[in-house]
Write a protein that holds these residues in place. Structure first.
Motif, PDB file in Angstrom:
ATOM      1  N   LEU A 165       1.918   2.977   7.340  1.00  0.00           N
ATOM      2  CA  LEU A 165       1.230   3.637   6.110  1.00  0.00           C
ATOM      3  C   LEU A 165       0.242   2.661   5.782  1.00  0.00           C
ATOM      4  O   LEU A 165      -1.067   3.125   5.640  1.00  0.00           O
ATOM      5  CB  LEU A 165       2.152   4.135   5.057  1.00  0.00           C
ATOM      6  CG  LEU A 165       3.073   5.120   5.284  1.00  0.00           C
ATOM      7  CD1 LEU A 165       4.114   5.554   4.254  1.00  0.00           C
ATOM      8  CD2 LEU A 165       2.249   6.503   5.469  1.00  0.00           C
ATOM      9  N   GLU A 166       0.549   1.268   5.516  1.00  0.00           N
ATOM     10  CA  GLU A 166      -0.386   0.323   5.261  1.00  0.00           C
ATOM     11  C   GLU A 166      -1.264   0.028   6.025  1.00  0.00           C
ATOM     12  O   GLU A 166      -2.374  -0.319   5.854  1.00  0.00           O
ATOM     13  CB  GLU A 166       0.339  -0.968   4.611  1.00  0.00           C
ATOM     14  CG  GLU A 166       1.109  -0.435   3.255  1.00  0.00           C
ATOM     15  CD  GLU A 166       1.757  -1.795   2.661  1.00  0.00           C
ATOM     16  OE1 GLU A 166       2.213  -1.912   1.707  1.00  0.00           O
ATOM     17  OE2 GLU A 166       1.860  -2.576   3.732  1.00  0.00           O
ATOM     18  N   GLU A 167      -1.063   0.143   7.571  1.00  0.00           N
ATOM     19  CA  GLU A 167      -1.984   0.015   8.426  1.00  0.00           C
ATOM     20  C   GLU A 167      -2.844   1.082   8.812  1.00  0.00           C
ATOM     21  O   GLU A 167      -4.272   0.478   9.008  1.00  0.00           O
ATOM     22  CB  GLU A 167      -1.133  -0.168   9.777  1.00  0.00           C
ATOM     23  CG  GLU A 167      -2.088  -0.500  10.971  1.00  0.00           C
ATOM     24  CD  GLU A 167      -2.404  -2.080  11.023  1.00  0.00           C
ATOM     25  OE1 GLU A 167      -3.202  -2.558  11.727  1.00  0.00           O
ATOM     26  OE2 GLU A 167      -1.706  -2.745  10.465  1.00  0.00           O
ATOM     27  N   VAL A 168      -2.620   2.320   8.546  1.00  0.00           N
ATOM     28  CA  VAL A 168      -3.677   3.337   8.988  1.00  0.00           C
ATOM     29  C   VAL A 168      -4.210   3.998   7.619  1.00  0.00           C
ATOM     30  O   VAL A 168      -5.214   4.750   7.756  1.00  0.00           O
ATOM     31  CB  VAL A 168      -2.858   4.456   9.661  1.00  0.00           C
ATOM     32  CG1 VAL A 168      -2.466   3.879  10.992  1.00  0.00           C
ATOM     33  CG2 VAL A 168      -1.712   4.948   9.174  1.00  0.00           C
ATOM     34  N   LEU A 169      -3.785   3.586   6.412  1.00  0.00           N
ATOM     35  CA  LEU A 169      -4.245   4.296   5.224  1.00  0.00           C
ATOM     36  C   LEU A 169      -4.430   3.054   4.072  1.00  0.00           C
ATOM     37  O   LEU A 169      -3.808   2.229   3.944  1.00  0.00           O
ATOM     38  CB  LEU A 169      -3.231   5.187   4.546  1.00  0.00           C
ATOM     39  CG  LEU A 169      -2.924   6.482   5.377  1.00  0.00           C
ATOM     40  CD1 LEU A 169      -1.836   7.447   4.887  1.00  0.00           C
ATOM     41  CD2 LEU A 169      -4.175   7.373   5.560  1.00  0.00           C
ATOM     42  N   PRO A 170      -5.614   3.404   3.438  1.00  0.00           N
ATOM     43  CA  PRO A 170      -5.710   2.595   2.136  1.00  0.00           C
ATOM     44  C   PRO A 170      -4.770   2.592   1.146  1.00  0.00           C
ATOM     45  O   PRO A 170      -5.213   2.814  -0.160  1.00  0.00           O
ATOM     46  CB  PRO A 170      -7.258   2.980   1.842  1.00  0.00           C
ATOM     47  CG  PRO A 170      -7.285   4.200   2.057  1.00  0.00           C
ATOM     48  CD  PRO A 170      -6.418   4.549   3.268  1.00  0.00           C
TER      49      PRO A 170
ATOM     50  N   ARG B 204      -0.024   8.260  -7.301  1.00  0.00           N
ATOM     51  CA  ARG B 204      -0.049   7.845  -5.810  1.00  0.00           C
ATOM     52  C   ARG B 204      -0.488   8.589  -5.002  1.00  0.00           C
ATOM     53  O   ARG B 204      -0.145   9.873  -5.089  1.00  0.00           O
ATOM     54  CB  ARG B 204       1.121   7.067  -5.276  1.00  0.00           C
ATOM     55  CG  ARG B 204       1.527   5.852  -6.215  1.00  0.00           C
ATOM     56  CD  ARG B 204       3.096   5.456  -5.758  1.00  0.00           C
ATOM     57  NE  ARG B 204       3.182   5.098  -4.334  1.00  0.00           N
ATOM     58  CZ  ARG B 204       4.202   5.383  -3.893  1.00  0.00           C
ATOM     59  NH1 ARG B 204       5.171   5.833  -4.267  1.00  0.00           N
ATOM     60  NH2 ARG B 204       4.289   5.031  -2.281  1.00  0.00           N
ATOM     61  N   THR B 205      -1.813   8.478  -4.214  1.00  0.00           N
ATOM     62  CA  THR B 205      -2.160   9.341  -3.271  1.00  0.00           C
ATOM     63  C   THR B 205      -2.221   8.841  -1.872  1.00  0.00           C
ATOM     64  O   THR B 205      -1.977   7.745  -1.506  1.00  0.00           O
ATOM     65  CB  THR B 205      -3.737   9.919  -3.521  1.00  0.00           C
ATOM     66  OG1 THR B 205      -4.394   8.653  -3.467  1.00  0.00           O
ATOM     67  CG2 THR B 205      -3.539  10.172  -5.017  1.00  0.00           C
ATOM     68  N   LEU B 206      -2.664   9.449  -0.710  1.00  0.00           N
ATOM     69  CA  LEU B 206      -2.697   9.028   0.668  1.00  0.00           C
ATOM     70  C   LEU B 206      -3.793   8.124   0.673  1.00  0.00           C
ATOM     71  O   LEU B 206      -3.730   7.025   1.686  1.00  0.00           O
ATOM     72  CB  LEU B 206      -3.340  10.254   1.331  1.00  0.00           C
ATOM     73  CG  LEU B 206      -2.002  10.967   2.129  1.00  0.00           C
ATOM     74  CD1 LEU B 206      -2.744  12.316   2.696  1.00  0.00           C
ATOM     75  CD2 LEU B 206      -1.041  10.502   2.891  1.00  0.00           C
ATOM     76  N   PHE B 207      -4.650   7.780  -0.163  1.00  0.00           N
ATOM     77  CA  PHE B 207      -5.911   7.017  -0.101  1.00  0.00           C
ATOM     78  C   PHE B 207      -5.842   5.953  -1.105  1.00  0.00           C
ATOM     79  O   PHE B 207      -6.934   5.592  -1.386  1.00  0.00           O
ATOM     80  CB  PHE B 207      -7.023   7.860   0.146  1.00  0.00           C
ATOM     81  CG  PHE B 207      -7.145   8.784   1.201  1.00  0.00           C
ATOM     82  CD1 PHE B 207      -7.346   8.474   2.464  1.00  0.00           C
ATOM     83  CD2 PHE B 207      -6.887  10.154   0.939  1.00  0.00           C
ATOM     84  CE1 PHE B 207      -7.199   9.353   3.388  1.00  0.00           C
ATOM     85  CE2 PHE B 207      -7.085  11.304   1.773  1.00  0.00           C
ATOM     86  CZ  PHE B 207      -7.051  10.561   3.136  1.00  0.00           C
ATOM     87  N   GLY B 208      -4.958   5.745  -1.805  1.00  0.00           N
ATOM     88  CA  GLY B 208      -4.691   4.643  -2.804  1.00  0.00           C
ATOM     89  C   GLY B 208      -4.028   5.233  -3.953  1.00  0.00           C
ATOM     90  O   GLY B 208      -3.939   6.171  -4.237  1.00  0.00           O
TER      91      GLY B 208
END
Length: 461
Positions: A145-150, A84-88
């Motif tokens: 987190l889900e609002e600003v990151l994928p 798990r990363t910042l971008f998915g």
């Protein structure tokens, strides 16, 4: 207008170019200017996938050789590895290699990728989840987190990650000691000139308790403190009274982060409660312990309000005696104040056995106030003199700290029930975040975390 975004990889042996996205723009409006949030999510997610894919391929190709003889190792099979990363969330194809025949000892096969990625959560995502969850509820953290990151995450994942980070912080604490004063007067005189004095306010708050499925288990106490020093950033700490095993060590570590020296003046202001009275003892040879004036005058105010409804005609004399006791306490004369309180307690002593009488409760509260002043008499200075010299006499600072550390996250708007362990671990991360120290802890654990933080790019030729 069409805008193509490409992904270019330059390595020692090859170079490749792949398309990431193609954006179309027609009429310029406020909505079409620049990138939208959804486009940013899609682009960064795709870049992350391709970048990780090339990194994994390059890593496996360089680690497929025996470190002893250089023989290429056979692949036993592949297994999925979710990271798990910042971008998915990325599902990696992790190869398992046979151990070379020249190595007779050890397992018959190994996974080089699993050896490197011991955790399934990237440090950057772990940092954001920990920091944001310490400032807001777990549910709000997930939504943000889900609002600003994928990415897609869950409240339980954020909760367990915060507990893991907090436990790691707790394990770094050294052993508890009854005394932290080191050296002698000659050594302290040789120290460099100390910085400005430190003022530490200590106070307690209460949090709704939960035990198992019992969501109405009463309350438990939380101790918080704030260290103030002119020209320096404030530091905070907190812990659950019945859970913490190293309270003095925790307070000492906070003072060390503030730059405490053994020849430096420090003032501890406490509410005189049993849980904090002995906490600051033997931490510094130049420490001063002061009973918080706010808690003294607050108890006197409560006594006046209680007496107004039960004393009748005798209220005026009762109020005058309390004012006299308050005046003596303000000037540090505990002997005279205790004498007046003892006289008031003696006058009400006739009602101490009659629980039905309306003066019974007042008698009990006056006796408790007498014991409170008597136990803390050694911590009562001349408040008037301190006040006129600009020195601290009240822990109003600590009262705001209770609101800052406990109330805003764990009570008030956050109507939650807490286990002692859960509240304690959250407090450790929250105080680190408020002290601007949580990022430093992650940098210490992951030295390469900010290695490539310089985002300046070379100009195109």
């Amino acid at each position: 207008m069409k805008i193509r975004i490409q992904f270019i990889i330059d390595s020692e042996d090859r170079s490749s170019t792949e398309d990431i996205a193609c954006l179309e723009r027609e009429e310029l409006t406020a909505e079409t200017l620049g990138l939208t949030l959804q486009e940013t999510k899609a682009i960064t997610s795709e870049i992350q996938k391709k970048m990780i894919d090339h990194q994994i391929t390059d890593f496996v190709s360089h680690n497929r050789f025996c470190s002893c003889c250089g023989t290429i190792l056979s692949i036993k099979g592949y297994h999925p590895l979710v990271y798990r990363t910042l971008f998915g969330k990325i599902c990696l194809k992790s190869p398992r290699l046979f151990t070379c025949k020249c190595q007779s000892q050890g397992p018959s096969s190994f996974s080089p990728l699993a050896h490197i990625l011991t955790e399934r959560l990237s440090p950057e995502l772990s940092y954001l989840e920990t920091k944001w969850a310490s400032l807001m509820s777990y549910g709000m953290t997930v939504k943000l987190l889900e609002e600003v990151l994928p990415l897609e995450t869950y409240s339980s994942s954020v909760f367990y990650n915060l507990q893991k980070i907090s436990t790691r912080l707790e394990e770094e604490l050294q052993e508890e000691k009854p005394m932290f004063i080191e050296g002698c007067q000659r050594e302290w005189n040789q120290l460099s000139r100390p910085d400005t004095p430190i003022t530490v306010s200590l106070d307690g708050g209460y949090v709704h308790a939960r035990e198992g499925k019992n969501c109405k288990a009463g309350w438990f106490e939380v101790i918080v403190g704030k260290s103030m020093q002119e020209g320096h950033e404030s530091k905070r700490f907190g812990y659950v009274t019945n859970y913490e095993t190293k309270p003095k060590r925790k307070l000492y570590e906070m003072l060390q982060n503030q730059g405490l020296q053994m020849n430096q003046d420090i003032t501890f202001i406490t509410d005189g409660g049993d849980t904090v009275r002995d906490l600051p003892l033997y931490l510094s040879p130049r420490s001063e312990h002061v009973l918080d004036w706010f808690h003294v005058t607050m108890r006197i105010t409560v006594l006046k309000q209680m007496a107004k409804g039960v004393m009748g005609k005798g209220y005026s004399d009762f109020e005058n005696n309390l004012d006299r006791a308050k005046w003596f306490l303000w000037h540090g004369n505990t002997f005279q104040a205790l004498d007046i309180l003892e006289s008031l307690s003696f006058d009400l002593d006739a009602f101490s056995e009659d629980k039905e009488h309306k003066k019974h409760k007042l008698c009990r509260v006056v006796s408790e106030f007498y014991e409170y002043i008597n136990l803390n008499s050694s911590f009562i200075p001349n408040y008037s003199e301190r006040y006129h010299h600009g020195e601290a006499v009240s822990s109003a600072l600590a009262e705001s700290t209770v609101n800052e550390i406990i109330s805003r996250r764990m009570t008030k708007k956050q109507q939650m029930r807490w286990t002692q362990k859960g509240a304690h671990l959250l407090l450790q991360v929250r105080t680190k975040t408020l002290n601007n120290e949580i990022r430093h802890s992650f940098r210490r654990w992951y030295p390469k975390m900010d290695k490539n933080c310089d985002c300046s790019l070379p100009l195109a030729a």
